[in-house]
Design a protein around this motif. Structure first.
Motif, mmCIF file in Angstrom:
data_model
loop_
_atom_site.group_PDB
_atom_site.id
_atom_site.type_symbol
_atom_site.label_atom_id
_atom_site.label_comp_id
_atom_site.label_asym_id
_atom_site.label_seq_id
_atom_site.Cartn_x
_atom_site.Cartn_y
_atom_site.Cartn_z
ATOM 1 N N ASP A 288 0.833 -1.208 0.000
ATOM 2 C CA ASP A 288 0.000 0.000 0.000
ATOM 3 C C ASP A 288 0.865 1.254 0.000
ATOM 4 O OD1 ASP A 288 -2.580 -1.276 0.135
ATOM 5 O OD2 ASP A 288 -2.149 -1.762 2.212
ATOM 6 N N LEU A 289 1.911 1.237 0.830
ATOM 7 C CA LEU A 289 2.831 2.382 0.915
ATOM 8 C C LEU A 289 3.571 2.596 -0.400
ATOM 9 C CD1 LEU A 289 4.348 1.744 4.467
ATOM 10 C CD2 LEU A 289 2.557 3.369 3.874
ATOM 11 N N SER A 290 3.903 1.499 -1.075
ATOM 12 C CA SER A 290 4.577 1.572 -2.381
ATOM 13 C C SER A 290 3.660 2.212 -3.428
ATOM 14 C CB SER A 290 4.982 0.166 -2.829
ATOM 15 O OG SER A 290 5.524 0.187 -4.127
ATOM 16 N N ILE A 291 2.362 1.829 -3.410
ATOM 17 C CA ILE A 291 1.377 2.403 -4.344
ATOM 18 C C ILE A 291 1.216 3.898 -4.078
ATOM 19 C CG2 ILE A 291 -1.069 2.411 -5.019
ATOM 20 C CD1 ILE A 291 -1.023 -0.666 -4.318
ATOM 21 N N ILE A 292 1.084 4.270 -2.785
ATOM 22 C CA ILE A 292 0.927 5.688 -2.411
ATOM 23 C C ILE A 292 2.137 6.499 -2.869
ATOM 24 C CG2 ILE A 292 0.799 7.287 -0.442
ATOM 25 C CD1 ILE A 292 -0.806 5.016 1.012
ATOM 26 N N ASN A 293 3.322 5.945 -2.675
ATOM 27 C CA ASN A 293 4.560 6.629 -3.071
ATOM 28 C C ASN A 293 4.602 6.882 -4.575
ATOM 29 O OD1 ASN A 293 7.244 7.698 -2.427
ATOM 30 N ND2 ASN A 293 8.017 5.900 -3.488
ATOM 31 N N LYS A 294 4.147 5.896 -5.359
ATOM 32 C CA LYS A 294 4.119 6.055 -6.820
ATOM 33 C C LYS A 294 3.126 7.133 -7.243
ATOM 34 C CE LYS A 294 5.881 1.662 -8.511
ATOM 35 N NZ LYS A 294 5.679 0.493 -9.384
ATOM 36 N N ILE A 295 1.971 7.171 -6.591
ATOM 37 C CA ILE A 295 0.958 8.189 -6.915
ATOM 38 C C ILE A 295 1.487 9.584 -6.577
ATOM 39 C CG2 ILE A 295 -1.402 8.995 -6.446
ATOM 40 C CD1 ILE A 295 -1.244 6.258 -7.909
ATOM 41 N N ILE A 296 2.198 9.705 -5.455
ATOM 42 C CA ILE A 296 2.785 10.995 -5.061
ATOM 43 C C ILE A 296 3.796 11.440 -6.109
ATOM 44 C CG2 ILE A 296 4.314 12.126 -3.370
ATOM 45 C CD1 ILE A 296 2.902 10.358 -1.211
ATOM 46 N N ASN A 297 4.604 10.500 -6.600
ATOM 47 C CA ASN A 297 5.601 10.822 -7.631
ATOM 48 C C ASN A 297 4.954 11.241 -8.942
ATOM 49 O OD1 ASN A 297 7.727 10.247 -5.892
ATOM 50 N ND2 ASN A 297 7.873 8.105 -6.523
ATOM 51 N N PHE A 298 3.778 10.678 -9.237
ATOM 52 C CA PHE A 298 3.029 11.090 -10.435
ATOM 53 C C PHE A 298 2.509 12.512 -10.293
ATOM 54 C CE2 PHE A 298 2.219 6.456 -11.534
ATOM 55 C CZ PHE A 298 2.909 6.508 -12.724
ATOM 56 N N GLY A 299 2.317 12.958 -9.046
ATOM 57 C CA GLY A 299 1.816 14.321 -8.789
ATOM 58 C C GLY A 299 0.328 14.470 -9.005
ATOM 59 N N CYS A 300 -0.417 13.354 -8.942
ATOM 60 C CA CYS A 300 -1.867 13.407 -9.156
ATOM 61 C C CYS A 300 -2.600 13.661 -7.836
ATOM 62 C CB CYS A 300 -2.366 12.092 -9.747
ATOM 63 S SG CYS A 300 -1.631 11.683 -11.326
ATOM 64 N N PRO A 301 -3.721 14.405 -7.881
ATOM 65 C CA PRO A 301 -4.558 14.554 -6.677
ATOM 66 C C PRO A 301 -5.134 13.196 -6.287
ATOM 67 C CG PRO A 301 -5.166 16.159 -8.360
ATOM 68 C CD PRO A 301 -4.261 15.174 -9.013
ATOM 69 N N PHE A 302 -5.108 12.867 -5.002
ATOM 70 C CA PHE A 302 -5.632 11.578 -4.562
ATOM 71 C C PHE A 302 -6.159 11.655 -3.134
ATOM 72 C CE2 PHE A 302 -1.379 11.481 -2.837
ATOM 73 C CZ PHE A 302 -1.462 10.711 -1.687
ATOM 74 N N PHE A 303 -6.970 10.660 -2.774
ATOM 75 C CA PHE A 303 -7.361 10.456 -1.386
ATOM 76 C C PHE A 303 -7.482 8.959 -1.139
ATOM 77 C CE2 PHE A 303 -11.341 10.851 -3.682
ATOM 78 C CZ PHE A 303 -12.202 9.933 -3.090
ATOM 79 N N ILE A 304 -7.610 8.586 0.128
ATOM 80 C CA ILE A 304 -7.555 7.176 0.521
ATOM 81 C C ILE A 304 -8.896 6.702 1.071
ATOM 82 C CG2 ILE A 304 -6.472 5.532 2.140
ATOM 83 C CD1 ILE A 304 -3.916 7.293 1.884
ATOM 84 N N LEU A 305 -9.300 5.503 0.629
ATOM 85 C CA LEU A 305 -10.503 4.854 1.165
ATOM 86 C C LEU A 305 -10.088 3.645 1.984
ATOM 87 C CD1 LEU A 305 -13.026 4.770 -1.831
ATOM 88 C CD2 LEU A 305 -12.971 6.383 0.047
ATOM 89 N N LEU A 306 -10.485 3.620 3.243
ATOM 90 C CA LEU A 306 -10.274 2.448 4.088
ATOM 91 C C LEU A 306 -11.544 1.598 4.019
ATOM 92 C CD1 LEU A 306 -8.600 4.069 7.223
ATOM 93 C CD2 LEU A 306 -7.462 2.845 5.379
ATOM 94 N N ASN A 307 -11.514 0.587 3.163
ATOM 95 C CA ASN A 307 -12.689 -0.261 2.940
ATOM 96 C C ASN A 307 -12.743 -1.396 3.970
ATOM 97 O OD1 ASN A 307 -15.006 -1.224 1.656
ATOM 98 N ND2 ASN A 307 -13.844 -2.475 0.213
#
Length: 460
Positions: A288-307
């Motif tokens: 999960d942390l690896s995915i978040i890190n990649k999204i941050i590097n892309f510079g895209c707006p994002f938020f997290i859902l705890l399902n």
């Protein structure tokens, strides 16, 4: 209404290859393995300025007793039957290299039962010595037959002409004059759902759409293709994209899994907002942390859902939440929403957060205002001279792009600004500009002194 064409046939006859060729895209995964396509994939193409909708479907197979136990195969077959029902006409694809099989007769029987007009398309005619096998297909007693090779682009133009003439005979010309559902006043927001396998991405999209558009199961890797579907609420069109579950490289057992994951990350670039889905019951893992890190590097707006928040006991929710928030403490100004996809709890927050982020990402700021904020940031935390011993100055800033927001800051010796200070400026700008949910990309540019070259070239 635009005519809908369904591509029907057994596995590995070339349905996805034809779909990609007609739509001029790579939306459908192509592989030699059976049952690569599992869900319905829709796309659009033009013939003489007439628009058609084409549906790529899963390969049909016999349902033996042992095959009925396969949930994914059963659900794929149901989706294929839905595609047949919704279609205006069908393209029945067969393999010239294999020839007629019992499975082809089984599929033909199902198509004829639907009472839908159809064309027989014989693919892979580029192979040698296939005349006998091709002739055998005429035993079906079908009038509309076309022969092509998708791989070598043989007979494609004749095939398109055949579709156009077939469409004219079916009197779809009046229907086709209506454009594809596009409203000028509609706001279009593209949202991509990404996360590990079995975190509930497909279920969330199905619940938002209020029907089972995407196949869901407890089997990891159920979703392979990126499936896109639209949802319109109050003149806002939400274009929802489901992606294949992300798994570690050392756990990728096939090339198909590698391509699916690569496609999941590539599709991020074409979306306005990324929704990262995490299984709250399992907690935040390294993946999960690896995915978040990649999204941050892309510079895209994002938020997290705890399902799967419903699986956690009431007396443990506070403890679990504090553990998860502690794991995600490196993320600043990012919304974390707890939901239950199974019981549709917290779904209003999802659409609300999407609207907030989209509105923030389209914000505009004047150069003078941005420069003033940058100066305030420098005043609060001055730039260090570093190893050079010379002063680094930031002179002015301006915004050059929206969604994602890109700000260029001009100055002197900006190449010596540390990554830590750059992050400080990003967070300071987010707070000062009142866009806490939207990441900011900063690019530093050195001001060039026009007199330096002249002084160097001057002879005294």
């Amino acid at each position: 209404m635009i005519p809908i064409i369904a591509l029907i046939g057994q596995s590995n006859v070339g349905k996805s290859s034809l779909f990609n060729l007609l739509t001029k895209s790579k939306n459908s995964l192509i592989s030699k393995s059976h049952q690569t396509t599992r869900d319905i994939n829709y796309g659009y193409f033009l013939i003489k300025n007439n628009q058609f909708c084409i549906a790529d479907t899963a390969g049909i197979s016999f349902f033996r007793k042992e095959e009925k136990k396969n949930i994914i195969q059963t659900e794929s077959y149901k989706k294929t039957k839905i595609a047949i029902q919704k279609s205006n006409f069908i393209i029945f694809i067969v393999d010239a290299y294999i020839g007629i099989t019992k499975l082809d007769y089984f599929i033909l029987k199902k198509i004829r039962k639907s009472n839908k007009p159809f064309i027989l398309l014989i693919n892979k005619i580029d192979r040698t010595n296939l005349n006998d096998k091709i002739i055998d297909f005429y035993n079906f007693g079908i009038k509309n037959i076309c022969k092509i090779s998708v791989l070598h682009r043989i007979g494609i133009n004749k095939f398109l002409k055949k579709i156009h003439l077939f469409w004219k005979k079916l009197n779809f010309s009046k229907l086709n004059n209506i454009p594809l559902i596009k409203k000028k006043n509609n706001i279009k927001i593209k949202i991509c759902f990404i996360g590990k396998t079995n975190v509930g991405k497909s279920t969330i999209i199905n619940k938002l759409l209020n029907y089972n558009r995407i196949i869901t199961s407890s089997i990891p890797g159920t979703t392979r293709d990126s499936i896109t579907e639209s949802l319109t609420i109050n003149n806002i069109e939400y274009v929802l994209t489901d992606t294949a579950g992300i798994i570690k490289k050392n756990k990728q057992h096939s090339f198909l899994e590698y391509i699916s994951i690569k496609k999941s990350f590539n599709i991020i670039k074409f979306n306005h907002i990324i929704v990262i889905v995490i299984d709250a019951y399992i907690g935040v893992c390294a993946q999960d942390l690896s995915i978040i890190n990649k999204i941050i590097n892309f510079g895209c707006p994002f938020f997290i859902l705890l399902n799967k928040w419903d699986l956690i006991a009431l007396d443990k929710k506070k403890i679990i939440k504090s553990i998860i928030y502690n794991r995600l403490r490196f993320i600043k100004n990012v919304a974390i929403i707890t939901i239950s996809a199974l019981y549709k709890i917290g779904f209003k927050k999802i659409l609300k957060q999407i609207k907030i982020i989209y509105k923030e990402s389209l914000s505009t700021f004047s150069s003078s205002y941005l420069t003033k904020i940058v100066n305030q940031a420098v005043m609060q935390h001055p730039l260090s001279m570093g190893a050079t011993g010379k002063i680094i100055r930031l002179k002015y800033a301006h915004c050059v792009n929206k969604n994602p927001i890109l700000i260029i800051i001009h100055g002197t010796r900006t190449q010596y600004i540390s990554l830590t200070y750059k992050k400080y400026l990003m967070h300071f700008l987010q707070q000062a500009l009142h866009i806490p949910n939207t990441p900011i990309q900063i690019y530093f540019k050195n001001n060039i002194n026009p007199y330096i070259s002249k002084n160097n070239n001057t002879n005294y």
